[in-house]
Design a protein around this motif. Sequence first.
Motif, PDB file in Angstrom:
ATOM      1  N   SER A   1       0.860  -1.179   0.000  1.00 39.31           N
ATOM      2  CA  SER A   1       0.000   0.000   0.000  1.00 39.31           C
ATOM      3  C   SER A   1       0.893   1.224   0.000  1.00 39.31           C
ATOM      4  O   SER A   1       1.800   1.341   0.840  1.00 39.31           O
ATOM      5  N   GLU A   2       0.631   2.106  -0.954  1.00 39.32           N
ATOM      6  CA  GLU A   2       1.426   3.330  -1.082  1.00 39.32           C
ATOM      7  C   GLU A   2       0.476   4.486  -1.350  1.00 39.32           C
ATOM      8  O   GLU A   2      -0.362   4.424  -2.259  1.00 39.32           O
ATOM      9  N   SER A   3       0.611   5.532  -0.566  1.00 40.47           N
ATOM     10  CA  SER A   3      -0.239   6.697  -0.795  1.00 40.47           C
ATOM     11  C   SER A   3       0.104   7.335  -2.128  1.00 40.47           C
ATOM     12  O   SER A   3       1.243   7.276  -2.590  1.00 40.47           O
ATOM     13  N   ILE A   4      -0.898   7.939  -2.758  1.00 42.37           N
ATOM     14  CA  ILE A   4      -0.702   8.651  -4.026  1.00 42.37           C
ATOM     15  C   ILE A   4      -0.485  10.124  -3.681  1.00 42.37           C
ATOM     16  O   ILE A   4      -1.348  10.775  -3.088  1.00 42.37           O
ATOM     17  N   GLU A   5       0.698  10.623  -4.031  1.00 43.56           N
ATOM     18  CA  GLU A   5       1.130  11.945  -3.578  1.00 43.56           C
ATOM     19  C   GLU A   5       0.103  13.043  -3.870  1.00 43.56           C
ATOM     20  O   GLU A   5      -0.195  13.869  -3.011  1.00 43.56           O
TER      21      GLU A   5
ATOM     22  N   VAL B   1      -7.023  14.110 -10.383  1.00 44.57           N
ATOM     23  CA  VAL B   1      -5.781  13.410 -10.728  1.00 44.57           C
ATOM     24  C   VAL B   1      -6.044  12.475 -11.906  1.00 44.57           C
ATOM     25  O   VAL B   1      -7.024  11.727 -11.920  1.00 44.57           O
ATOM     26  N   ARG B   2      -5.175  12.563 -12.892  1.00 42.75           N
ATOM     27  CA  ARG B   2      -5.367  11.759 -14.094  1.00 42.75           C
ATOM     28  C   ARG B   2      -5.026  10.301 -13.805  1.00 42.75           C
ATOM     29  O   ARG B   2      -3.917   9.987 -13.382  1.00 42.75           O
ATOM     30  N   GLN B   3      -5.978   9.416 -14.053  1.00 42.30           N
ATOM     31  CA  GLN B   3      -5.790   7.985 -13.814  1.00 42.30           C
ATOM     32  C   GLN B   3      -5.781   7.257 -15.142  1.00 42.30           C
ATOM     33  O   GLN B   3      -6.407   7.686 -16.101  1.00 42.30           O
ATOM     34  N   ARG B   4      -5.078   6.140 -15.161  1.00 42.24           N
ATOM     35  CA  ARG B   4      -4.963   5.393 -16.410  1.00 42.24           C
ATOM     36  C   ARG B   4      -5.483   3.970 -16.243  1.00 42.24           C
ATOM     37  O   ARG B   4      -5.501   3.425 -15.148  1.00 42.24           O
ATOM     38  N   GLY B   5      -5.836   3.380 -17.397  1.00 41.36           N
ATOM     39  CA  GLY B   5      -6.193   1.962 -17.428  1.00 41.36           C
ATOM     40  C   GLY B   5      -7.366   1.641 -16.527  1.00 41.36           C
ATOM     41  O   GLY B   5      -8.289   2.437 -16.363  1.00 41.36           O
ATOM     42  N   LYS B   6      -7.292   0.476 -15.912  1.00 43.63           N
ATOM     43  CA  LYS B   6      -8.371   0.021 -15.047  1.00 43.63           C
ATOM     44  C   LYS B   6      -8.531   0.936 -13.839  1.00 43.63           C
ATOM     45  O   LYS B   6      -9.636   1.078 -13.293  1.00 43.63           O
ATOM     46  N   ALA B   7      -7.430   1.576 -13.435  1.00 39.72           N
ATOM     47  CA  ALA B   7      -7.512   2.465 -12.275  1.00 39.72           C
ATOM     48  C   ALA B   7      -8.535   3.574 -12.508  1.00 39.72           C
ATOM     49  O   ALA B   7      -9.243   3.991 -11.589  1.00 39.72           O
TER      50      ALA B   7
ATOM     51  N   GLN C   1     -11.312   3.422 -14.202  1.00 41.83           N
ATOM     52  CA  GLN C   1     -12.654   2.864 -13.980  1.00 41.83           C
ATOM     53  C   GLN C   1     -12.936   2.694 -12.481  1.00 41.83           C
ATOM     54  O   GLN C   1     -14.012   3.041 -11.995  1.00 41.83           O
ATOM     55  N   ILE C   2     -11.936   2.176 -11.767  1.00 42.67           N
ATOM     56  CA  ILE C   2     -12.152   1.938 -10.336  1.00 42.67           C
ATOM     57  C   ILE C   2     -12.331   3.260  -9.597  1.00 42.67           C
ATOM     58  O   ILE C   2     -13.196   3.384  -8.722  1.00 42.67           O
ATOM     59  N   TRP C   3     -11.524   4.292  -9.961  1.00 44.45           N
ATOM     60  CA  TRP C   3     -11.702   5.584  -9.298  1.00 44.45           C
ATOM     61  C   TRP C   3     -13.085   6.161  -9.586  1.00 44.45           C
ATOM     62  O   TRP C   3     -13.715   6.746  -8.706  1.00 44.45           O
ATOM     63  N   ASP C   4     -13.585   5.990 -10.815  1.00 45.97           N
ATOM     64  CA  ASP C   4     -14.950   6.446 -11.115  1.00 45.97           C
ATOM     65  C   ASP C   4     -15.950   5.776 -10.174  1.00 45.97           C
ATOM     66  O   ASP C   4     -16.852   6.417  -9.645  1.00 45.97           O
ATOM     67  N   GLU C   5     -15.773   4.471  -9.970  1.00 45.83           N
ATOM     68  CA  GLU C   5     -16.670   3.744  -9.059  1.00 45.83           C
ATOM     69  C   GLU C   5     -16.534   4.265  -7.624  1.00 45.83           C
ATOM     70  O   GLU C   5     -17.518   4.427  -6.913  1.00 45.83           O
ATOM     71  N   ILE C   6     -15.279   4.509  -7.218  1.00 42.69           N
ATOM     72  CA  ILE C   6     -15.043   4.981  -5.851  1.00 42.69           C
ATOM     73  C   ILE C   6     -15.694   6.349  -5.637  1.00 42.69           C
ATOM     74  O   ILE C   6     -16.368   6.577  -4.622  1.00 42.69           O
ATOM     75  N   TRP C   7     -15.534   7.263  -6.596  1.00 43.20           N
ATOM     76  CA  TRP C   7     -16.126   8.603  -6.415  1.00 43.20           C
ATOM     77  C   TRP C   7     -17.645   8.526  -6.409  1.00 43.20           C
ATOM     78  O   TRP C   7     -18.307   9.295  -5.699  1.00 43.20           O
ATOM     79  N   GLU C   8     -18.204   7.599  -7.176  1.00 43.58           N
ATOM     80  CA  GLU C   8     -19.657   7.407  -7.115  1.00 43.58           C
ATOM     81  C   GLU C   8     -20.078   6.938  -5.727  1.00 43.58           C
ATOM     82  O   GLU C   8     -21.086   7.373  -5.184  1.00 43.58           O
ATOM     83  N   GLU C   9     -19.270   6.017  -5.187  1.00 43.06           N
ATOM     84  CA  GLU C   9     -19.533   5.502  -3.839  1.00 43.06           C
ATOM     85  C   GLU C   9     -19.477   6.653  -2.827  1.00 43.06           C
ATOM     86  O   GLU C   9     -20.306   6.739  -1.922  1.00 43.06           O
ATOM     87  N   VAL C  10     -18.481   7.531  -3.003  1.00 39.96           N
ATOM     88  CA  VAL C  10     -18.320   8.665  -2.088  1.00 39.96           C
ATOM     89  C   VAL C  10     -19.540   9.588  -2.174  1.00 39.96           C
ATOM     90  O   VAL C  10     -20.066  10.029  -1.152  1.00 39.96           O
TER      91      VAL C  10
END
Length: 157
Positions: free
Chosen positions: A69-73, A134-140, A142-151
């Motif tokens: 696990s690594e935080s995203i700066e 923050v610009r995300q690539r690939g599957k990330a 899609q997952i961030w879109d899901e996470i923000w919807e959850e939020v």
Amino acid sequence: MTRRTAIATGTAALLARPALAQDATVHEVQMLNADPENPRTRMVFLPRVVVAQPGDTIKFIATDPGHNSESIEEMMPEGVEGWEGDINDDVEFVVETPGFYGYKCTPHNSVGMVGLVIVQGDGMSDNLEAAKDVRQRGKARQIWDEIWEEVDALDLA
Ligand SMILES: [Cu+2]
């Protein structure tokens, strides 16, 4: 007995500190090769969204090998340095600052192994838009879109 406990014993001014620690929650997040409830979903943090309070500990547990696990700066509240766990190692982080904390598994970011810690309190939303931008690539992405919807669906007021 830790040094801090030893010092606090019999020192009224310091007794508030152990009391605070007692109230703090440890949130466990497992690092997994697959979601047990949906095994086709590979490489996940579980739960991938955690809502915490200042002073709580987030404990990432290396349940399966090959993860960290690594935080995203760019997804840390202002002034927060974040954390970087080693592969196959548990890592703990104490959250003090309200805000949105995005993190990833370093080798699996591109396949969407990412997660979010939300720390409630004054100024919580200060870095929300920046984190979302923050610009995300690939599957990330899609997952961030899901996470923000959850939020958006959470009642965090
Ligand atoms: Cu991983």
